[in-house]
Design a protein around this motif. Structure first.
Motif, mmCIF file in Angstrom:
data_model
loop_
_atom_site.group_PDB
_atom_site.id
_atom_site.type_symbol
_atom_site.label_atom_id
_atom_site.label_comp_id
_atom_site.label_asym_id
_atom_site.label_seq_id
_atom_site.Cartn_x
_atom_site.Cartn_y
_atom_site.Cartn_z
ATOM 1 N N ARG A 1 -0.582 3.052 -3.153
ATOM 2 C CA ARG A 1 -1.521 4.157 -2.985
ATOM 3 C C ARG A 1 -0.943 5.348 -2.234
ATOM 4 O O ARG A 1 -1.573 6.412 -2.169
ATOM 5 N N ALA A 2 0.222 5.159 -1.641
ATOM 6 C CA ALA A 2 0.808 6.270 -0.890
ATOM 7 C C ALA A 2 2.321 6.205 -0.957
ATOM 8 O O ALA A 2 2.906 5.113 -0.984
ATOM 9 N N ILE A 3 2.950 7.373 -1.005
ATOM 10 C CA ILE A 3 4.408 7.448 -1.076
ATOM 11 C C ILE A 3 4.913 8.326 0.061
ATOM 12 O O ILE A 3 4.446 9.458 0.243
ATOM 13 N N TRP A 4 5.861 7.787 0.814
ATOM 14 C CA TRP A 4 6.594 8.602 1.798
ATOM 15 C C TRP A 4 7.888 8.987 1.089
ATOM 16 O O TRP A 4 8.788 8.167 0.946
ATOM 17 N N ASN B 1 4.575 14.742 -8.492
ATOM 18 C CA ASN B 1 3.502 15.026 -9.447
ATOM 19 C C ASN B 1 2.699 13.780 -9.814
ATOM 20 O O ASN B 1 2.545 13.458 -10.993
ATOM 21 N N LEU B 2 2.197 13.092 -8.826
ATOM 22 C CA LEU B 2 1.396 11.892 -9.048
ATOM 23 C C LEU B 2 -0.090 12.270 -9.140
ATOM 24 O O LEU B 2 -0.469 13.384 -8.795
ATOM 25 N N GLU C 1 3.485 12.043 1.118
ATOM 26 C CA GLU C 1 3.997 12.792 2.274
ATOM 27 C C GLU C 1 5.480 13.028 2.007
ATOM 28 O O GLU C 1 6.277 12.087 1.935
ATOM 29 N N HIS D 1 -5.322 11.185 -6.458
ATOM 30 C CA HIS D 1 -5.809 10.213 -5.473
ATOM 31 C C HIS D 1 -4.653 9.480 -4.778
ATOM 32 O O HIS D 1 -4.893 8.695 -3.859
ATOM 33 N N ILE E 1 -1.608 9.473 -2.247
ATOM 34 C CA ILE E 1 -1.205 10.264 -1.085
ATOM 35 C C ILE E 1 0.317 10.345 -1.042
ATOM 36 O O ILE E 1 0.995 9.318 -1.083
ATOM 37 N N GLU F 1 0.818 -1.205 0.000
ATOM 38 C CA GLU F 1 0.000 0.000 0.000
ATOM 39 C C GLU F 1 0.860 1.266 0.000
ATOM 40 O O GLU F 1 0.505 2.281 -0.584
ATOM 41 N N ILE F 2 2.002 1.190 0.708
ATOM 42 C CA ILE F 2 2.850 2.371 0.881
ATOM 43 C C ILE F 2 4.274 2.059 0.416
ATOM 44 O O ILE F 2 4.812 0.996 0.733
#
Lengths: 218, 218
Positions: B173-176, B184-185, B192, B188, B190, B149-150
């Motif tokens: 679905r999310a990038i740290w 520039n994704l 951080e 929807h 996320i 997910e991340i």
């Protein structure tokens, strides 16, 4: 010529490092001039925001000609204090401390790595980019004798407050704090916190909120 | 009982991780109840701000009795999504990637480290906390097959955008993001950002400003 710094609002100041990063990328790519509209598209900030922000630095964005990238980059760098040298030490030579010690942009930005300190005797004398790791019991003398202005703290929170107080008593004026705690130092000491756990929680929150909104739980 | 999440303002949300950290420290120290005044002194936030913020979570701060630390900690944790599990991968097993992989709080907060990836063949198969480092050419299949997910990005900016796009196309679905660039994704996704260089520039700016103010240059 620069307008006087005190006229620049804190909100603008907070945005300056991002402008500086984008202008640096443009310079690397050989771009000499850029319009506020083009910069706006790249940075996803409105062109009017960019014009307002950069107008703080005097008149070098000429209508129809765009901004001189190099000049703007240099002037923002001056405002950010990147043309002055600062001696720094890193306290904690674990993975994070070593990552920061290897951070090549340090010196480009005027941060001169003078020493690295740790409690682990196996690291004693190991060098990172030519700077030897020293033991913590040498720290106090070192700070007094090397005009150290900034300390980077990458040590566990249990030790961070004690070490920070000692550093400040011995002349350190700013702390880049990666320890998971607030340091509560005197007001004239500059502290920049990087609380990674809080950043991760914001990520977590945003994922949960997104999941709720798209599962009808909202 | 919780009030509905959508009533909580973004400003409060940004402050929640700090409350969570302080409440966690109180719990570790065996503190069961705390008044908004005592919490105010510790956190250096006004007591009225604390009361306002925590009132968002319903009525468990009783006048004269203070807050139940454990209950408040748990409820804020739920809001922050820390009771849900998220599978994560770390891309980039350099010092920073390894520091994050060794970050023990990950699992406590529901972040399950499934994989670590790098381009350096010497790291192939080396394990960090039981998780083997894999090569980048395995990343796409791995992400597809492990419900990732991340993704944590600690790779150079030149590669970051390409890798981030690939990850998103394969379900992340999310990038740290620790890479020194904006990704520039799609909206929807996320993101951080932890832009360490910008943090360092803020520190630099504050030192320069302080020096100017105290040298009469102002």
């Amino acid at each position: 010529m620069l307008v006087e710094e005190r006229e620049i609002s804190q909100a603008v100041i907070r945005r300056l490092p991002r402008y500086y990063r984008y202008l640096g990328e443009l310079l690397e790519n050989g771009v000499e001039r850029i319009s506020s509209n083009d910069l706006s598209k790249r940075m996803k900030v409105t062109a009017s925001q960019i014009r307002q922000d950069l107008n703080n630095f005097g008149g070098f964005g000429q209508q129809g000609y765009g901004y001189n990238v190099k000049y703007l980059y240099t002037e923002i760098g001056k405002i950010l204090g990147l043309e002055e040298d600062h001696n720094i030490v890193i306290i904690g030579a674990g993975n994070l401390g070593q990552a920061l010690a290897n951070y090549a942009a340090f010196e480009k930005r005027g941060f001169i790595l003078k020493g690295i300190f740790d409690v682990n005797p196996r690291l004693n004398g190991v060098s990172i980019r030519g700077v030897p790791i020293r033991m913590m019991d040498e720290l106090k003398d070192f700070v007094q004798n090397n005009n150290v202005e900034i300390a980077v703290l990458t040590i566990p929170k249990e030790k961070a407050i004690e070490v920070a107080n000692m550093l400040v008593e011995n002349g350190v004026r700013a702390i880049w704090n990666f320890a998971h705690t607030d340091l509560n130092l005197p007001d004239h000491i500059i502290v920049e916190n990087v609380h990674l756990s809080e950043s991760l929680m914001r990520l977590s929150y945003n994922i949960s909120r997104y999941n709720d909104e798209h599962s009808g739980k909202k």
